[in-house]
Design an enzyme around this catalytic site. Structure first.
Site, mmCIF file in Angstrom:
data_model
loop_
_atom_site.group_PDB
_atom_site.id
_atom_site.type_symbol
_atom_site.label_atom_id
_atom_site.label_comp_id
_atom_site.label_asym_id
_atom_site.label_seq_id
_atom_site.Cartn_x
_atom_site.Cartn_y
_atom_site.Cartn_z
ATOM 1 N N GLN A 194 -0.371 3.011 -1.756
ATOM 2 C CA GLN A 194 -1.524 3.833 -1.350
ATOM 3 C C GLN A 194 -2.833 3.329 -1.946
ATOM 4 O OE1 GLN A 194 -1.223 5.917 0.994
ATOM 5 N NE2 GLN A 194 0.915 6.549 0.979
ATOM 6 N N CYS A 243 8.330 12.514 0.464
ATOM 7 C CA CYS A 243 9.199 11.625 -0.335
ATOM 8 C C CYS A 243 8.840 11.718 -1.820
ATOM 9 C CB CYS A 243 9.130 10.179 0.136
ATOM 10 S SG CYS A 243 9.518 9.967 1.869
HETATM 11 N N1 C6P Z 1 4.628 6.778 1.740
HETATM 12 C C1 C6P Z 1 3.831 8.651 3.028
HETATM 13 O O1 C6P Z 1 3.713 9.297 4.082
HETATM 14 P P1 C6P Z 1 7.236 1.934 2.604
HETATM 15 O O2 C6P Z 1 7.866 3.047 3.369
HETATM 16 O O3 C6P Z 1 8.270 1.076 1.926
HETATM 17 O O4 C6P Z 1 6.224 1.171 3.367
HETATM 18 O O5 C6P Z 1 6.378 2.639 1.444
HETATM 19 C C2 C6P Z 1 7.001 3.478 0.516
HETATM 20 C C3 C6P Z 1 5.996 4.128 -0.378
HETATM 21 C C4 C6P Z 1 5.994 3.801 -1.720
HETATM 22 N N2 C6P Z 1 5.093 4.327 -2.556
HETATM 23 C C5 C6P Z 1 4.159 5.196 -2.145
HETATM 24 C C6 C6P Z 1 3.164 5.721 -3.132
HETATM 25 C C7 C6P Z 1 4.119 5.571 -0.803
HETATM 26 O O6 C6P Z 1 3.194 6.446 -0.402
HETATM 27 C C8 C6P Z 1 5.072 5.044 0.093
HETATM 28 C C9 C6P Z 1 5.102 5.480 1.527
HETATM 29 C C10 C6P Z 1 4.491 7.307 3.079
HETATM 30 O O7 C6P Z 1 3.411 9.066 1.959
HETATM 31 C C11 C6P Z 1 5.791 7.350 3.827
HETATM 32 S S1 C6P Z 1 7.023 8.281 2.979
#
Ligand code: C6P
Length: 406
Positions: A202, A363
């Site tokens: 993020q 998540c």
């Molecule tokens: N958060 C959200 O809606 P991926 O899915 O591997 O690209 O990223 C995972 C991830 C890891 N760390 C942080 C801080 C994140 O925010 C995310 C992904 C999305 O908040 C999808 S759950």
């Protein structure tokens, strides 16, 4: 007036769509950003003109594909001020962190050691460390938050000690918008003899990143949150740590020499990219990097924090709306709840007028428990959003409240 000039929505074909007869107000970029025509065209162009596997063949298409893929490695390295050899392409932040936990953690963590994370981690920067701790008999410890959702440095100073081998921390919380002072964490980790793994999912899409200055030993991020395709991510690591890391995926192209019973590994970073990667996705990622660079990462940072601050203040003024996280210095998102309305109902009511927000635990279930809620709604911003989008969100929240108060 908060607006990046020229209006960037025109670059994003998805904004031609109507949602339930309303213009799309996309406020879910923290889940995944929208893609500009430049990125979509780059992938299409690759499949139409260059499609071939990389590193394996010597025909024209294969050489062009390999050159295109490696060019993006160079672009990625420049984007974070690192070296191309330190850039490993993965499927996303989740895979990048798992690669460190498996490849580095399994050989560097043992009984009596501890791993430190914060109380606001996304599951992707929590579960790999839980699993590592369980596999290796280590302890997982937590840096606590202050009442406003900012990281408690006092707590970090307490939990990071001489038994700490890995500190793994998000740079920006995907729920609270909290910005973590990574340089402070890096100093604490290094003074204890630990390495610092930064979850940049993020943060990297929203601000200039310079790994030569930030103090991280590993940095993970995803292309899809910065205008790039899904299925592409990055693990950047300091060369000394990459040299001490084992591969996670064994198979094609990651080898130097293979015998019936054993094998040796290719050079870094190829060693960590076993199997055919998402070549077209990486090419699209290159176009995404060029796109955000053209807009300017400093402009994107200012724009995102202005919009988030504006949304935070406006939502806070609405009676019966709770907003979460620090009121200043926040990432480009705001989580909120409306009294007595489930966030899924909020998201559905907002969707009915074309406003797309995410609702759920994001998540981050342990963080939801810390907040004392089951879920929240979340509005997240990116370079194509503007002040009008914030107004539409505020209006939609007002009408949702009215509807549920009837
Ligand atoms: N958060 C959200 O809606 P991926 O899915 O591997 O690209 O990223 C995972 C991830 C890891 N760390 C942080 C801080 C994140 O925010 C995310 C992904 C999305 O908040 C999808 S759950």
């Amino acid at each position: 007036m908060i607006r990046l000039e020229p209006d960037l929505k025109a670059d994003f074909p998805i904004f031609d769509r109507l949602i339930h007869d309303h213009r799309l107000t996309y406020l879910d970029s923290a889940a995944t950003s929208q893609k500009p025509r430049q990125v979509i065209d780059a992938e299409l162009d690759f499949y139409q003109k260059t499609n071939s596997n990389i590193l394996r063949s010597v025909h024209t298409l294969a050489e062009e594909a390999t050159a295109g893929y490696e060019r993006v490695r160079g672009l990625t390295a420049a984007f974070i001020a690192g070296q191309p050899k330190e850039v490993i392409f993965t499927r996303g932040t989740t895979e990048s962190i798992n690669l460190v936990a498996r490849g580095y953690g399994d050989s560097h963590i043992g009984p009596g050691d501890n791993i430190v994370v914060s109380a606001m981690e996304h599951h992707s920067n929590l579960i790999p460390w839980q699993q590592l701790a369980q596999r290796r008999g280590a302890t997982l410890r937590f840096v606590e938050l202050q009442a406003d959702g900012s990281l408690s440095i006092e707590s970090a100073e307490k939990v990071i000690d001489k038994h700490t081998k890995i500190v793994a921390m998000t740079q920006v919380s995907n729920v609270l918008g909290t910005i973590v002072p990574i340089a402070v964490l890096a100093d604490l980790a290094h003074a204890a003899g630990a390495i610092l793994v930064v979850d940049g999912a993020q943060s990297v899409p929203h601000q200039p990143t310079d790994v030569s200055k930030m103090g991280a030993d590993f940095l993970a991020f995803s292309a899809h949150k910065m205008c790039g395709p899904t299925g592409v991510g990055v693990l950047w690591g300091k060369m000394e740590h990459l040299e001490a890391m084992d591969p996670m995926l064994y198979g094609g192209e990651m080898i130097a020499y293979v015998d019936r019973q054993q094998a040796t590994w290719a050079d870094i970073p190829t060693r960590f990219e076993g199997g055919t990667p998402n070549i077209a996705g990486v090419i699209g990622f290159g176009a995404a990097i060029e796109y955000v660079n053209q807009v300017g990462m400093a402009n994107i940072a200012r724009h995102g924090s202005d919009l988030a601050e504006m949304a935070y203040q406006r939502l806070k003024e609405i009676p019966g709306v709770a907003v979460y996280g620090p009121d200043k210095e926040r990432g480009a998102l705001v989580s909120f709840n409306i009294d007595a309305v489930h966030p899924h109902d909020v998201a559905q009511a907002l969707d009915a007028v074309g406003v797309a927000v995410r609702a759920g635990h994001h998540c981050a279930q342990p963080l939801m428990r810390w907040l004392g809620v089951a879920a929240t709604a979340r509005a997240s911003f990116y370079l194509y959003n503007d002040a009008e989008d914030v107004e539409r969100l505020v209006d939609a929240i007002h009408s949702t409240k009215r509807y549920f108060e009837r």
